[in-house]
Design a protein around this motif. Structure first.
Motif, short mmCIF file in Angstrom:
data_model
loop_
_atom_site.label_atom_id
_atom_site.label_comp_id
_atom_site.label_asym_id
_atom_site.label_seq_id
_atom_site.Cartn_x
_atom_site.Cartn_y
_atom_site.Cartn_z
N VAL A 7 0.83 -1.20 0.00
CA VAL A 7 0.00 0.00 0.00
C VAL A 7 0.87 1.26 0.00
N ASP A 10 2.17 1.71 -3.47
CA ASP A 10 1.13 2.21 -4.35
C ASP A 10 0.86 3.69 -4.11
N LEU A 11 0.83 4.08 -2.84
CA LEU A 11 0.52 5.47 -2.53
C LEU A 11 1.63 6.40 -3.02
N ARG A 345 -3.75 -5.74 -11.95
CA ARG A 345 -4.29 -4.49 -11.38
C ARG A 345 -5.66 -4.17 -12.00
N THR A 347 -8.54 -1.31 -11.68
CA THR A 347 -8.85 0.02 -11.13
C THR A 347 -10.28 0.39 -11.49
N LEU A 363 -5.61 1.99 -4.77
CA LEU A 363 -4.77 1.05 -4.04
C LEU A 363 -4.96 -0.40 -4.48
N ASN A 364 -5.67 -0.62 -5.59
CA ASN A 364 -5.85 -1.96 -6.16
C ASN A 364 -6.52 -2.92 -5.19
N LYS A 365 -7.49 -2.43 -4.45
CA LYS A 365 -8.27 -3.29 -3.56
C LYS A 365 -9.34 -4.01 -4.37
N ALA A 456 -5.72 0.53 4.53
CA ALA A 456 -5.81 1.46 3.40
C ALA A 456 -5.40 2.87 3.82
N HIS A 461 -13.16 3.51 1.81
CA HIS A 461 -13.45 2.88 0.51
C HIS A 461 -14.94 2.54 0.42
#
Length: 607
Positions: A7, A10-11, A345, A347, A363-365, A456, A461
């Protein structure tokens, strides 16, 4: 790599885009300028591949410049709006960019519209001219005399696919007498950039997205250059993380913002090339992905469902797609793309053409529309009464975490609401004095909920739940129940029509269903009604189910009551009324029998 480390990585990678602020209205930043700068930066690199043709960025810019000079010679000028009716192809995008370079807005018209709906879309944007592709010239020919345009205002663009299929030059391969063949003059046009492009400001009109409004009465969502740039850069940097070496698989219609923003906009910001398709083909998808080495994919949920239903293909194994960006991906289909297709990924995003802010899964959750930096509210909704819930003080009541609620997005200096070309329509989407006197909120009409996605960094989210009753989604188009109802009510057999959306197993969104009450003494004539619906509505707006109801039910305030109708749906065990169905590829409504009902329930219906 641990979840925490992933994470953080990614951030950090998206931080520049997260901190990005849209340009101010008076800044000299525009879509045409961005295209021009990208073309100069990557002049010798591939820009677009389409039906055996390939153009470099430099070649594409020359084509756009020549078109812009030709259109300028025909009187198109800064501040005009020009309607554009053309299928996905190189020339469609070239016209779009050419108009942007001139400072003229493009009215992007849904290619499936005809007759009254087509006239409405051209008129609502006050188009001074209309560019039409050879492949759709018949649609314009049918309504030409109903438009406030002269013969000099129609511009015809040949379609190489059609022209090459004609053995000899004949009427079908030539522009009609009432339209100018703009491509015939291109070789004589200058290829240099236009001076006015560098003076266009971010607050000027870039285009109108004609919201897919069902019955031929769409609203024109205004997209300023500032709005296009502010949306496209995050898609490129946060969503795709696109590079010049990437290639985007783009098969969504370019008259919708999902294809035009995340797809085309990403290419402009990164220099990534586009593999463009006229329309989606599930059977050809993976072989084309592999042949053209497309690493990025722009989707809507319905396309993904079709891919998930396909038999396994050798081409889907170890495919080159690294990232997909889009909306409407169902949780069960999400699993297929993760596990079967091995897409690293995904998005998912949430937004609308007219909306003032958006959500993105940066964040590709899994199974989330992600987060937003806009100020939002989720308010309670009474589905039976069909209205938002208010507390004892008369204020809108907010939901608890995890509960679904109607999404409101605050309108402020950063998240402006440009609205529609119709001021009344724009005002209908705005709520005021919600939290404090003088505040303004955009009412999305969508229900979402806050979800737990694990670590996250404290970013909330959310997950999309549904659209409210007056609008639903079918075949990737927005369908307004009110507008469908108005068209049905004009039929000579119908006293009143109550329209709503119902679920069909295995299909994205909702299918249209109408409970109709017939005029006194009238016996339902399916043939007449079917012909009427086929003529008056585009395919995605036509109700799939028709329920013949003895009398319409209304609330105490005389609003049509929909809650019980939605709940009963087309369930033959719960509905005593006769139900008609429009089967796939059929043009006639017929009585829904138990055999076809069971095929629907079992997911073997073909919708």
């Amino acid at each position: 790599m641990t979840e925490f480390a992933r994470v953080i990585r990614d951030l950090v990678s998206v931080l520049p885009a997260v901190l990005y602020r849209p340009p101010k209205d008076n800044e000299k930043k525009s879509l045409g300028r961005l295209f021009q700068e990208t073309a100069a930066r990557y002049a010798d690199k591939s820009a677009i591949v389409f039906e055996g043709r390939e153009l470099s960025w430099g070649e594409f810019n020359i084509l756009v410049n020549r078109l812009a000079h030709a259109l300028k010679g025909q009187g198109v000028q800064r501040g005009d709006c020009v309607g554009l009716l053309m299928e996905n192809r190189i020339e469609m995008l070239a016209c779009f960019f050419a108009l942007a370079k001139l400072g003229a807005a493009t009215g992007l018209i849904n290619t499936s519209l005809q007759s009254k709906s087509l006239v409405h879309c051209i008129n609502i944007t006050n188009a001074t001219k209309c560019i039409v592709g050879q492949e759709l010239i018949g649609s314009i020919a049918d309504v030409k005399d109903e438009l406030p345009l002269s013969d000099n205002d129609f511009i015809w663009v040949k379609d190489e696919a059609l022209t090459s299929s004609v053995a000899e030059v004949g009427p079908d391969s030539l522009a009609p007498s009432w339209a100018l063949d703009v491509m015939a003059t291109l070789d004589t046009m200058p290829s240099d950039n236009l001076p006015e492009t560098l003076d266009i400001r971010a607050g000027e009109k870039a285009c109108y997205i004609l919201t897919s409004g069902t019955t031929g009465l769409p609203k024109a969502a205004l997209i300023l250059h500032r709005r296009y740039l502010a949306a496209s850069e995050p898609y490129a940097r946060i969503g795709f993380r696109a590079k010049q070496t990437d290639r985007i698989y783009l098969c969504l219609p370019l008259y919708h913002f999902t294809g035009l923003g995340p797809g085309v906009g990403t290419s402009l910001y990164s220099g990534a090339s586009i593999f463009l398709r006229r329309r989606f083909s599930a059977s050809n998808f993976w072989s084309e992905v592999r042949e053209h080495q497309t690493t990025l994919f722009v989707y809507v949920g319905e396309l993904c469902r079709y891919l998930a239903m396909q038999k396994e293909s050798p081409d889907e194994k170890n495919n080159p797609i690294q990232t997909m960006v889009g909306n409407g991906l169902r949780p069960d289909v999400w699993d297929v793309f993760r596990q079967r297709f091995k897409i690293p990924r995904i998005t998912e995003f949430y937004g609308s053409s007219e909306g003032n802010a958006f959500f993105i899964n940066l964040l590709n959750k899994d199974k989330t529309i992600g987060t937003t930096s806009a100020d939002i509210l989720l308010v309670k909704y009474d589905f039976d009464a069909d209205e938002m819930v208010r507390d004892a003080k008369g204020k809108l009541a907010e939901v608890n975490d995890g509960e679904p609620g109607v999404l409101l997005m605050k309108i402020d200096d950063r998240f402006k609401f440009d609205g529609y070309n119709d001021k009344k329509a724009s005002n209908s989407k705005v709520l005021s004095d919600v939290r404090k006197k003088g505040d303004r909120w955009f009412n999305t009409g969508d229900v979402i909920k806050k979800i737990d996605v694990g670590f996250a960094l404290g970013l909330a989210h959310y997950q999309f739940v549904d659209r409210l009753g007056d609008t639903f989604r079918w075949r990737s188009e927005n369908v307004s129940t009110n507008e469908v109802g108005e068209i049905l009510n004009a039929n000579s057999q119908i006293e009143i029509a109550n329209v709503y959306g119902v679920e069909v197993p295995g299909v994205e969104g909702r299918a249209g269903m109408a409970a109709i009450t017939l005029r006194h003494g009238v016996e339902f004539d399916s043939d007449e009604f079917s012909n009427y619906v086929m003529t008056e509505m585009p395919a995605y707006a036509r109700p799939v189910f028709i329920r013949i109801q003895p009398a319409a039910e209304t609330t105490v305030t005389f609003k049509l009551f929909k809650a019980s109708l939605r709940k009963q749906s087309y369930n033959l065990s719960e509905v005593e009324d006769v139900i008609y169905v429009l089967k796939p590829k059929s043009s006639r409504y017929e009585v829904l029998d138990n055999e076809f009902y069971q095929s629907i329930i079992n997911g073997q219906h073909g919708y």
